[in-house]
Write a protein that holds these residues in place. Sequence first.
Motif, short mmCIF file in Angstrom:
data_model
loop_
_atom_site.label_atom_id
_atom_site.label_comp_id
_atom_site.label_asym_id
_atom_site.label_seq_id
_atom_site.Cartn_x
_atom_site.Cartn_y
_atom_site.Cartn_z
N ALA A 4 0.85 -1.19 0.00
CA ALA A 4 0.00 0.00 0.00
C ALA A 4 0.89 1.23 0.00
CB ALA A 4 -0.91 0.01 1.22
N VAL A 5 0.58 2.17 -0.88
CA VAL A 5 1.38 3.39 -1.00
C VAL A 5 0.49 4.60 -0.74
CG1 VAL A 5 2.83 4.79 -2.52
CG2 VAL A 5 2.91 2.29 -2.68
N ILE A 6 0.92 5.41 0.22
CA ILE A 6 0.27 6.70 0.50
C ILE A 6 1.22 7.78 0.01
CG2 ILE A 6 -0.52 8.26 2.32
CD1 ILE A 6 -1.24 5.77 3.97
N GLY A 7 0.72 8.80 -0.64
CA GLY A 7 1.57 9.87 -1.16
C GLY A 7 2.10 9.56 -2.55
N ALA A 8 1.41 8.68 -3.25
CA ALA A 8 1.89 8.23 -4.56
C ALA A 8 1.86 9.31 -5.64
CB ALA A 8 1.08 7.03 -5.03
N ALA A 16 8.43 5.77 -6.85
CA ALA A 16 8.34 4.62 -5.94
C ALA A 16 7.36 3.59 -6.49
CB ALA A 16 7.92 5.09 -4.55
N VAL A 17 6.22 4.05 -6.96
CA VAL A 17 5.22 3.13 -7.51
C VAL A 17 5.76 2.43 -8.75
CG1 VAL A 17 2.95 3.01 -8.64
CG2 VAL A 17 3.23 4.34 -6.55
N ALA A 18 6.40 3.17 -9.64
CA ALA A 18 6.97 2.58 -10.86
C ALA A 18 8.03 1.54 -10.51
CB ALA A 18 7.56 3.67 -11.76
N SER A 19 8.85 1.83 -9.53
CA SER A 19 9.90 0.90 -9.12
C SER A 19 9.30 -0.37 -8.55
CB SER A 19 10.81 1.58 -8.08
OG SER A 19 11.83 0.72 -7.68
N LEU A 20 8.29 -0.24 -7.72
CA LEU A 20 7.62 -1.41 -7.15
C LEU A 20 6.98 -2.26 -8.25
CD1 LEU A 20 5.98 0.29 -4.06
CD2 LEU A 20 7.65 -1.59 -3.96
N ARG A 28 -1.08 -1.09 -4.33
CA ARG A 28 -2.38 -0.47 -4.08
C ARG A 28 -2.13 0.95 -3.59
NH1 ARG A 28 -6.03 -3.83 -0.35
NH2 ARG A 28 -6.01 -5.09 -2.24
N VAL A 29 -2.57 1.91 -4.36
CA VAL A 29 -2.39 3.33 -4.04
C VAL A 29 -3.62 3.83 -3.29
CG1 VAL A 29 -2.19 5.63 -5.04
CG2 VAL A 29 -0.86 3.74 -5.99
N LEU A 30 -3.37 4.47 -2.15
CA LEU A 30 -4.45 5.10 -1.39
C LEU A 30 -4.35 6.60 -1.65
CD1 LEU A 30 -3.99 3.24 2.03
CD2 LEU A 30 -5.12 2.45 -0.06
N ALA A 31 -5.35 7.15 -2.33
CA ALA A 31 -5.30 8.55 -2.74
C ALA A 31 -6.66 9.22 -2.52
CB ALA A 31 -4.92 8.66 -4.21
N ARG A 32 -6.61 10.50 -2.20
CA ARG A 32 -7.86 11.26 -2.06
C ARG A 32 -8.63 11.31 -3.36
NH1 ARG A 32 -5.46 16.21 1.09
NH2 ARG A 32 -3.98 15.76 -0.53
N ARG A 36 -7.25 11.62 -10.38
CA ARG A 36 -5.96 12.31 -10.53
C ARG A 36 -4.81 11.31 -10.37
NH1 ARG A 36 -2.14 14.61 -7.18
NH2 ARG A 36 -0.91 16.23 -8.17
N ALA A 37 -4.93 10.42 -9.40
CA ALA A 37 -3.87 9.42 -9.20
C ALA A 37 -3.70 8.57 -10.45
CB ALA A 37 -4.20 8.54 -7.99
N GLY A 38 -4.80 8.21 -11.08
CA GLY A 38 -4.73 7.42 -12.31
C GLY A 38 -4.02 8.17 -13.43
N GLN A 39 -4.26 9.47 -13.50
CA GLN A 39 -3.60 10.30 -14.53
C GLN A 39 -2.11 10.43 -14.26
OE1 GLN A 39 -5.81 13.94 -14.33
NE2 GLN A 39 -7.35 13.26 -15.81
N VAL A 40 -1.75 10.63 -13.00
CA VAL A 40 -0.34 10.81 -12.63
C VAL A 40 0.44 9.51 -12.77
CG1 VAL A 40 1.21 11.32 -10.70
CG2 VAL A 40 -0.80 12.76 -11.09
N LEU A 41 -0.16 8.40 -12.35
CA LEU A 41 0.56 7.14 -12.27
C LEU A 41 0.45 6.26 -13.51
CD1 LEU A 41 -0.40 6.26 -8.61
CD2 LEU A 41 1.74 7.28 -9.42
N GLY A 42 -0.62 6.42 -14.26
CA GLY A 42 -0.83 5.54 -15.40
C GLY A 42 -1.29 4.17 -14.95
#
Length: 64
Positions: A4-8, A16-20, A28-32, A36-42
């Motif tokens: 679980a990643v907070i602050g992704a 960090a997410v890409a490396s994992l 699993r990203v926990l985001a408000r 937006r998280a989907g756009q930033v992280l792909g």
Amino acid sequence: MTVAVIGATGTVGPCAVASLLDRGADVRVLARDAGRAGQVLGPGAEIRATDIGDHDQIIAACDG
């Protein structure tokens, strides 16, 4: 195991997410803001909309 990643969506979070993901981890990203998280992280990480100030929401987002 799922990580679980907070602050992704912050400064270092996307790296960090890409490396994992590159190492084969289930992420699993926990985001408000899940959109937006989907756009930033792909693609690749599971994203759950979560208020990290709400204990019950964090427990629910990490369940499973």
